[in-house]
Design an enzyme around this catalytic site. Structure first.
Site, PDB file in Angstrom:
ATOM      1  CG  ASP A 125     -11.711   2.242  -2.379  1.00 41.71           C
ATOM      2  OD1 ASP A 125     -10.812   1.414  -2.588  1.00 41.71           O
ATOM      3  OD2 ASP A 125     -11.539   3.298  -1.742  1.00 41.71           O
TER       4      ASP A 125
ATOM      5  NE  ARG B   6     -10.028   2.572   5.438  1.00 41.87           N
ATOM      6  CZ  ARG B   6     -10.652   3.462   4.720  1.00 41.87           C
ATOM      7  NH1 ARG B   6     -11.596   3.100   3.871  1.00 41.87           N
ATOM      8  NH2 ARG B   6     -10.357   4.733   4.812  1.00 41.87           N
TER       9      ARG B   6
ATOM     10  CG  ASN C 181     -10.396   0.819   1.083  1.00 39.32           C
ATOM     11  OD1 ASN C 181      -9.274   1.123   0.725  1.00 39.32           O
ATOM     12  ND2 ASN C 181     -11.426   1.625   0.947  1.00 39.32           N
TER      13      ASN C 181
ATOM     14  CG  ASP D 180     -15.410   6.203   2.957  1.00 39.38           C
ATOM     15  OD1 ASP D 180     -16.615   6.016   3.165  1.00 39.38           O
ATOM     16  OD2 ASP D 180     -14.499   5.538   3.495  1.00 39.38           O
TER      17      ASP D 180
ATOM     18  CB  CYS E  19     -10.063   2.783  -6.141  1.00 40.59           C
ATOM     19  SG  CYS E  19      -9.162   3.330  -4.677  1.00 40.59           S
TER      20      CYS E  19
ATOM     21  CG  ASP F 188      -5.063   5.251  -0.994  1.00 39.86           C
ATOM     22  OD1 ASP F 188      -5.765   5.622  -1.952  1.00 39.86           O
ATOM     23  OD2 ASP F 188      -5.497   4.529  -0.075  1.00 39.86           O
TER      24      ASP F 188
ATOM     25  CD1 TRP G 237      -2.838   1.541   0.658  1.00 40.35           C
ATOM     26  CD2 TRP G 237      -1.419   2.383   2.160  1.00 40.35           C
ATOM     27  NE1 TRP G 237      -3.268   2.814   0.978  1.00 40.35           N
ATOM     28  CE2 TRP G 237      -2.422   3.348   1.902  1.00 40.35           C
ATOM     29  CE3 TRP G 237      -0.399   2.694   3.068  1.00 40.35           C
ATOM     30  CZ2 TRP G 237      -2.438   4.602   2.536  1.00 40.35           C
ATOM     31  CZ3 TRP G 237      -0.422   3.944   3.686  1.00 40.35           C
ATOM     32  CH2 TRP G 237      -1.426   4.875   3.422  1.00 40.35           C
TER      33      TRP G 237
HETATM   34  C1  GLA Z   1      -9.252   4.111  -0.054  1.00 44.07           C
HETATM   35  C2  GLA Z   1      -9.023   4.868  -1.324  1.00 44.07           C
HETATM   36  C3  GLA Z   1      -8.933   6.339  -1.034  1.00 44.07           C
HETATM   37  C4  GLA Z   1     -10.219   6.784  -0.386  1.00 44.07           C
HETATM   38  C5  GLA Z   1     -10.470   5.968   0.868  1.00 44.07           C
HETATM   39  C6  GLA Z   1     -11.822   6.261   1.449  1.00 44.07           C
HETATM   40  O1  GLA Z   1      -8.137   4.180   0.775  1.00 44.07           O
HETATM   41  O2  GLA Z   1      -7.884   4.407  -1.974  1.00 44.07           O
HETATM   42  O3  GLA Z   1      -8.707   7.063  -2.216  1.00 44.07           O
HETATM   43  O4  GLA Z   1     -11.268   6.644  -1.289  1.00 44.07           O
HETATM   44  O5  GLA Z   1     -10.415   4.579   0.602  1.00 44.07           O
HETATM   45  O6  GLA Z   1     -12.082   5.520   2.571  1.00 44.07           O
END
Ligand code: GLA
Length: 742
Positions: free
Chosen positions: A480, A445, A482, A369, A528, A550, A201
């Site tokens: 996204d 997360r 995550n 978000d 993403c 990010d 990351w």
């Molecule tokens: C991820 C994405 C970010 C943002 C956050 C929001 O980390 O890569 O760009 O959108 O989530 O929680």
């Protein structure tokens, strides 16, 4: 473009003037590999490429009267284990009631114009039937009652072959597939540098190199996503190859989940490459009359170094992977509120950001978000896809309208594959999360993953997302993802099918993408996964751009974007200017350098425009105007890497228009050098040596050959005494030069 088939010798030669790929049917009915590389003249017989001249004392051999024929030493197309080859095989399939060594034998072949779709999977495509030819070879295993279909697509004027495999159960009993690669390729020697893109990351796709040695070297993911850690990309580069010269074989797997790309160097220094779904934890039950189709591998051959390989990938992806709708469109310059507000916003704040950004010429406002459920931080609400009335009491429609009233388009963030334990959705459907009910599950997360292997869950998400798209009239979605998948288990699959979970999960993701992109073709999707955790060609098929990382720090981005460019075109890389100190590194780089880096991608901003000074606003207006002027060139031009940020203190790259009448060059210097070299130049490539170019900001005009042989003079750096003459100084310097033919 020709696929020559010698019926008598059972040989196949795929060639398009740039590459040749040759294989044949061996005496045991299996396929033997003969050649892959630069195009060869066609001839009737290539049998002389098959060699059995290795020592055989220790080898096993299936024919009692022919000890020289050993699968252990012969190059193959789609090898199996158990009959004298001790290298890792391409396929392992069995009938659980009658244990068996697979023995697929050649049965038939056909040539198809164009390229058939891979049902349910993303894949490259031919725009018209003349653009590609596909060779399909069918092999049969009579004992298993199974059929294996190997597909090879050759593209016109591109040094590219795509490969995939499919197995069909023609019998009455279930078959179990434990391993099924998309492709296997036996190269005659091991003289290659294994070059790949690795990281984590905020540090994705750094270029890594290692020398091949006897044994297995691999990159892989078993995370349920292609991953931040290893991109499904691999290049085998000759030790003497450079960016612009020499032989390179490039491979990219069109898949977004568990994968393996491995090279096994054997005791005779042959290199076997296998690429496919990771066999760890994979077990597919193939019911009678059903088929299993692997995703495809894109194989590029370049005799013009790594950069030649990258250009071939870029061209293929721009023309034959990215959806037609987005090929020629100018992608909007966007502003995303994530780093500006994080979870702390209301309608007024967002509309003010939008107004202010619109005055700068920015074209799309993206609400990230935090707009749904009761989400004030990342501990809740994923799955509750309805607006948070506390933050946006007038609803998303009102916000979307107000954003549009500023002259901008409206876009929205979703994380459809996730569910927070603290969400109404989880309280209602605890079994919708991946994992075993009532058994501990690992959080990432603070969230769990929704079981996308279940069609009813995918359907539910489709309902939620499609109604928000319709209500708001949005133009863009950032999709996204995550966290990676742990406790991979689906409540709906029987125990014997749990080995199908990961693949069924990603098919669910692809299905949702397919439905939404078909129904809403004008919505631009950006994929993403915590930044660049799923930056792969599978995703690009649906979402023509991906948030590269990010990490928005300009210095870090040099490496990330440089590495990403090995396989992926600039126009697929989401790259934004953010505030300083940078939120990932606390580094302060000049605004100009942040933009000079971000221009070489799909451009945007990730900051609060209300916090900018007047000078910064003016500078951003100019940046936005600059990108609008040159984004077509950045989209369509040929990309050249010039100086690697992995080997020194500088980096440079350039884009040249196809007719060589225009070019744009980015040059970056990370740390200042005291009393630096006086006559520093940057040697360019890809220009027309006969043409005269005018460079912005310079009076002098240059011939293309001068720029390529002598180089472009770089502005003078501050050296302690030349204050008035120095054009640049301090750390994190950069310049973007625009060249136009006079
Ligand atoms: C991820 C994405 C970010 C943002 C956050 C929001 O980390 O890569 O760009 O959108 O989530 O929680």
């Amino acid at each position: 473009m020709q696929i020559h088939i010698n019926e008598e010798k059972k040989q196949f030669h795929l060639t398009n003037g740039q590459i040749s790929y040759i294989f044949h049917v061996m005496k045991n009915g299996q396929l033997g590999h003969l050649y892959y590389g630069k195009a060869l003249k066609h001839r009737d017989d290539f049998s002389h490429f098959q060699r059995y001249d290795v020592p055989t004392a220790a080898s096993c051999h299936p024919y009692r009267d022919d000890p020289a024929f050993s699968l252990e030493t012969v190059r193959q197309e789609y090898p199996v284990y158990g009959s004298s080859d001790f290298r890792e095989p391409a396929i392992s399939v069995s009938n659980p009631n009658k244990s068996h060594i697979p023995a697929f034998q050649y049965y038939s072949c056909c040539v198809l114009e164009g390229k058939p779709v891979l049902e349910g999977l993303p894949a490259t495509y031919a725009n018209d039937p003349d653009e590609a030819k596909t060779l399909r070879v069918v092999l049969k295993d009579d004992f298993l009652n199974a059929e294996l279909e190997l597909s090879y697509t050759l593209f016109k004027n591109k040094p590219v072959i795509t490969r995939s495999a499919k197995v069909k159960n023609n019998g009455e009993e279930n078959l179990i597939i434990e391993r099924m690669m998309a492709a296997s390729l036996d190269l005659p020697d091991k003289e290659f540098i294994f070059t790949h893109l690795a990281g984590t990351w905020a540090r994705e796709r750094h270029v890594k190199e290692r020398v091949l040695e006897m044994g297995i070297q691999s990159i892989s993911s078993i995370r349920g996503a292609s991953s931040h850690h290893h991109n499904p990309f691999l290049a085998l580069k000759r030790p003497t190859a450079t960016e612009h010269t020499g032989e390179v074989y490039g491979f990219n797997f069109v898949y977004s989940s568990n994968f393996i790309m491995q090279v096994e160097v054997d005791h005779y220094d042959m290199a076997r490459l296998t690429i496919g779904i990771h066999p760890f934890g994979f077990k597919w039950n193939l019911a009678p009359k059903e088929s299993f189709q692997t995703p495809e591998v894109v194989m590029v051959y370049s005799d013009q170094g790594l950069n030649g390989m990258s250009q071939a990938f870029h061209q293929l992806y721009r023309e034959n992977l990215i959806a037609e709708r987005w090929k020629q469109v100018e992608r909007p310059i966007l502003i995303n509120n994530w780093e500006a507000t994080y979870f702390d916003f209301n309608e007024e704040k967002l509309v003010n950001i939008a107004k202010s950004a619109s005055e700068l010429g920015i074209e799309l406002f993206v609400l990230d978000d935090g707009w749904f459920g009761k989400r004030n931080d990342d501990t809740s609400s994923l799955g509750d896809w309805h607006v948070d009335q506390r933050k946006l009491p007038n609803g998303l429609e009102s916000l979307a309208e107000k954003v549009r009233a500023t002259g901008m388009k409206f876009g929205l963030w979703f994380e459809p594959e996730m569910i927070s334990p603290n969400s109404d959705l989880f309280r209602e459907h605890p079994d919708w999360a991946v994992g075993m009910l009532n058994q501990p599950s690992t959080l990432g997360r603070n969230q769990l993953v929704l079981d996308f292997s279940r069609p009813e869950i995918v359907e539910y998400l489709y309902g939620k997302m499609s109604s928000i798209i319709k209500q708001t009239g949005l133009s863009y979605i950032k999709w996204d993802m995550n966290r990676n998948i742990t406790e991979a288990f689906s409540a709906k699959l029987p125990a014997c099918q749990q080995g199908e979970f990961f693949h069924r999960y990603i098919l669910g993701v692809y299905h949702l993408y397919e439905r939404l992109t078909n129904e809403f073709p004008d919505v631009l999707f950006e994929s993403c996964a915590g930044g660049g955790g799923r930056f792969d060609p599978g995703m690009l098929y649906y979402a023509p751009q991906a948030w590269a990382s990010d990490d928005t720090d300009a210095v870090e981005r040099l490496k990330i974007q440089y590495g990403t460019s090995f396989a992926y075109p600039l126009y697929s890389m989401g790259s934004h200017v953010s505030a300083v100190p940078n939120h990932q590194t606390l580094r302060k780089t000049p605004l100009a350098t942040r933009a000079n880096t971000a221009y070489f991608g799909t451009f945007g901003y990730e900051l609060d425009p209300l916090k900018l000074s007047d000078e910064e606003r003016q500078e951003i207006k100019e940046q936005v105007a600059f990108y609008k002027k040159y984004r077509k060139l950045i989209r369509d031009g040929q990309f050249y890497r010039l100086v690697s940020p992995f080997t020194g203190n500088e980096a440079a790259w350039m884009v040249v228009r196809d007719d060589r009448s225009e070019a744009i060059v980015g040059w970056y210097k990370v740390l200042a050098t005291p009393n630096s070299p006086k006559h520093q130049t940057l040697k360019l490539v890809g220009l027309d040596q006969e043409k005269v170019y005018q460079v912005n900001g310079l009076k002098q005009m240059f011939y293309g050959d001068e720029l390529m042989q002598v180089g472009l003079p770089l502005p003078t750096e501050f050296n302690g005494v030349n204050g008035n003459n120095a054009k640049r100084g301090g750390d994190f310097q950069s310049e973007v030069f625009y060249f136009k033919q006079v």
